[in-house]
Scaffold this motif. Structure first.
Motif, PDB file in Angstrom:
ATOM      1  N   UNK A 184       0.918  52.136  -8.294  1.00  0.00           N
ATOM      2  CA  UNK A 184       0.842  53.599  -8.237  1.00  0.00           C
ATOM      3  C   UNK A 184       1.494  54.198  -9.472  1.00  0.00           C
ATOM      4  N   UNK A 185       2.639  53.641  -9.877  1.00  0.00           N
ATOM      5  CA  UNK A 185       3.319  54.175 -11.055  1.00  0.00           C
ATOM      6  C   UNK A 185       2.488  53.945 -12.314  1.00  0.00           C
ATOM      7  N   UNK A 186       1.740  52.821 -12.340  1.00  0.00           N
ATOM      8  CA  UNK A 186       0.865  52.533 -13.471  1.00  0.00           C
ATOM      9  C   UNK A 186      -0.239  53.578 -13.576  1.00  0.00           C
ATOM     10  N   UNK A 187      -0.792  53.928 -12.411  1.00  0.00           N
ATOM     11  CA  UNK A 187      -1.808  54.988 -12.404  1.00  0.00           C
ATOM     12  C   UNK A 187      -1.197  56.276 -12.947  1.00  0.00           C
ATOM     13  N   UNK A 188       0.038  56.550 -12.504  1.00  0.00           N
ATOM     14  CA  UNK A 188       0.717  57.769 -12.954  1.00  0.00           C
ATOM     15  C   UNK A 188       0.895  57.729 -14.457  1.00  0.00           C
ATOM     16  N   UNK A 189       1.313  56.566 -14.978  1.00  0.00           N
ATOM     17  CA  UNK A 189       1.584  56.476 -16.406  1.00  0.00           C
ATOM     18  C   UNK A 189       0.315  56.702 -17.219  1.00  0.00           C
ATOM     19  N   UNK A 190      -0.756  55.999 -16.815  1.00  0.00           N
ATOM     20  CA  UNK A 190      -1.984  56.127 -17.590  1.00  0.00           C
ATOM     21  C   UNK A 190      -2.565  57.527 -17.473  1.00  0.00           C
ATOM     22  N   UNK A 191      -2.085  58.244 -16.473  1.00  0.00           N
ATOM     23  CA  UNK A 191      -2.628  59.570 -16.220  1.00  0.00           C
ATOM     24  C   UNK A 191      -1.784  60.671 -16.841  1.00  0.00           C
ATOM     25  N   UNK A 192      -0.614  60.281 -17.362  1.00  0.00           N
ATOM     26  CA  UNK A 192       0.354  61.294 -17.810  1.00  0.00           C
ATOM     27  C   UNK A 192      -0.256  62.252 -18.811  1.00  0.00           C
TER      28      UNK A 192
END
Lengths: 148, 490
Positions: free
Chosen positions: A19-27
């Protein structure tokens, strides 16, 4: 049993990390930075314009400081109206204040009959004016500029 | 440009969905969402298998079907998002799916533990997991309906005052209605009983009042900023601007007195303060509000017996273990958490029947016992990711109403988790409130699914590429027309 217990916890943490990876790539996506980094975007823009073409509009002063809008060739409406591209919350801005539009490879700013006027650098905008990169456009208390 | 690779693009299904056309199309990231949802469903199925194994029940294909049904349910929600809010945030729905699924597994697990228990009044334990599954289904229906019938969150702003009135009535209704419609359960008068249905209108009031406050603050914010400019150097808001704050405070106190519901009043007041702070960016509001709340809390503590009890239970639950209305609940919850320790007892291997109200207020204690600190921390991080994405959507949406509403909704979930987990772990006095998505309770689940739909709607508005503005013929108003000198004909 111990193995399954630990295994489940590991998987739970993997979910959090995913989930945090999705957040990062979405930042950057929401701020418009990442959108310009997409292969699809890059290709079409490169073929259409030179490498110094403006890619985004940045608000440098005023309540919306830091807002970025990626430019994709469609006109940008600025004003207090809800359906503007950049909605200003400013007593000195008009409902439909100004419009930025692309003609050929250049961006032009025009004033839409605002009460307090639009200024490109120091000059009041009366007719559509070409906007060079990094030149401040002042609308009420807000200052925006184009960046590549 | 070293742009990070999206998590979902590694798998073939995701990359096909995220970037289908090479033209001017911002990624919707729906594929990523589907992958994450499958991950969540897999985790939930695994949790169910572990529970059944540890309870030494026979494993059958039935569990696999349950897991698939769960995935199917959320796949429908995913399709609803794909259809009606294609640019919504990809991380929110999977987080909710995981929390809700784990909640279902834990509720089922508590059912197993309490199976066959005969209560002092002769009744036996009634399994509730299945009811919660139905509530989840209805919740997802409401979720899809909200997405469908609310194509733009700014529509809500128009009904701000109506929503405010309805919310206020809903919040205060159980407190003033007679006991046969609004029974007192566990000391709190927050339920409405209509036939076989029990409703907690406060859960819905939370959202309605947030919509009202966001709309109200947006329409009045110009006034606030102009006034602030005039009183330069003066930190405190003007006395007449304090009206809304005092009104909110009054309602909070009324909830505390009429319904004996400390949790809701704290939640409500916290939401109002945060919305005020987001709207005005002035810390003075928060300081003032906290001062008011502290004053109110001290007065309530002096006047009301049930508040004194809660505080005493918080200060030393074990000393009051045997008293009626004493520290029994918190003590048991602390014992459970201590049994869990770092790694937990394992799903299905703990003793949740020892904890009272295990499937509602104290469900986090059960999770803390069975998953331990490590699992509990992961769960709190899932809540954090959820709130983070909500706030992210609120920051990047372009209209002030969306910003306020999104910020308020995301904060409300966070604050609710803080209140309930803080109470269970004895950080703050225990107040009966549900853990969002985890606890058993239909109203809470329905309201929270509507909340998620609103957050997705706001994030979709933030992430969607700009619509092409229709070039309208510009006809300046007559007042704006340039003055033209008309010469008198000679």
């Amino acid at each position: 049993m111990q193995l399954t217990r630990a295994g489940f916890l590991v998987l739970l943490w993997l979910f959090v990390l995913a989930a945090l990876r999705v957040v990062r790539s979405d930042l950057y996506a929401a701020s418009g930075l990442r959108a310009s980094g997409l292969p699809g975007f890059r290709r079409s823009e490169k073929s259409a314009r030179g490498s110094k073409a403006p890619r985004q509009l940045v608000v440098t002063h005023g309540a919306l400081t830091g807002t970025r809008i990626s430019l994709d060739g469609r006109p940008i409406l600025i004003g207090r109206a809800d359906d503007s591209t950049l909605v200003l919350d400013d007593d000195f801005a008009s409902t439909r204040h100004a419009r930025l539009s692309m003609r050929g490879t250049d961006w032009y700013v025009e004033d839409l009959g605002s009460t307090n006027g639009t200024y490109l650098d120091r000059a009041k905008v009366t007719a559509p004016l070409r906007v060079p990169l990094g030149t401040p456009i002042r609308i009420g208390k807000t200052v925006i500029e184009l960046r590549s | 440009m070293g742009s990070p690779v999206p998590a979902g693009e590694g798998s073939p299904g995701a990359s096909a969905a995220t970037n289908t056309s090479p033209g001017l199309k911002a990624p919707t990231r729906r594929g990523t969402e589907l992958v994450m949802l499958s991950f969540a469903a897999g985790l939930v199925t695994l949790a169910l298998i572990l529970v059944e194994l540890n309870q030494e029940r026979s494993l059958s294909l039935r569990i696999l079907y349950l897991g698939l049904a769960y995935l199917g349910l959320f796949a429908c929600a995913h399709l609803a998002v794909r259809r009606w809010a294609p640019y919504a945030d990809p991380a929110i729905l999977p987080c909710v799916a995981l929390l809700n699924g784990l909640g279902l597994v834990v509720i089922h697990r508590i059912d197993l533990a309490l199976e066959g228990t005969v209560f002092p009044d002769g009744s036996t334990w009634d399994p509730v997991a299945f009811k919660q599954v139905i509530w989840t289904g209805i919740g997802l229906l409401m979720f899809a309906a909200t997405l469908k019938f609310l194509p733009d969150h700014r529509m809500l702003a128009r009904f701000g005052y109506t929503f405010g009135l309805v919310g206020l009535v809903a919040l205060l209704l159980p407190g003033v209605l007679p006991g046969f419609i609004a029974p007192t359960i566990n000391g709190a008068k927050i339920w409405l009983r209509i036939g076989p249905l029990s409703l907690q209108p406060g859960e819905f009031a939370k959202i309605l009042l947030m919509v009202f406050f966001a709309a109200f603050l947006v329409s009045k914010r110009d006034l606030f900023t102009v006034a602030g400019r005039r009183f330069l150097g003066m930190d405190l808001p003007r006395a007449r601007d304090l009206g809304p704050l005092f009104a909110a405070w009054g309602v909070t106190v009324a909830v505390m007195v009429l319904q004996k519901d400390l949790g809701s009043s704290l939640l409500f007041f916290g939401i109002v303060l945060v919305l005020l702070y987001i709207a005005t960016e002035r810390a003075a509001w928060v300081v003032l509000g906290l001062g008011l709340f502290a004053g109110g809390a001290v007065i309530a503590w002096k006047l009301f017996n049930h508040v004194q009890q809660r505080v005493a239970n918080w200060q030393d639950p074990i000393a009051r273990y045997d008293m009626i209305g004493g520290g029994y609940q918190i003590s048991q919850s602390l014992f459970g958490l201590a049994t869990g320790g770092i790694g937990g007892a394992g799903l299905g291997a703990g003793r949740p029947e020892m904890i009272p109200e295990a499937n509602t207020d104290f469900i986090t204690a059960v999770i803390g016992e069975e998953l331990g600190f490590v699992g509990f921390a992961a769960l709190l991080l899932v809540y954090m990711v959820f709130a983070l994405r909500g706030l992210r959507g609120a920051i990047s949406v372009r209209d002030s109403f969306g910003k306020l509403l999104g910020g308020g909704l995301a904060f409300a979930v966070c604050f609710q988790v803080f209140i309930v987990v803080g109470g269970v772990t004895k950080l703050i006095p225990m107040t009966g409130i549900t853990a969002p998505f985890l606890s058993y309770g239909g109203s809470s689940l329905l309201a929270n699914y509507i909340l998620v739909a609103l957050l997705l709607r706001i994030s979709a508005a933030a992430r969607a590429p700009q619509r092409v503005a229709k070039p309208k013929p510009q006809q300046p108003a007559i007042a704006d027309q340039h003055t033209v000198m008309v010469e008198r004909p000679k």
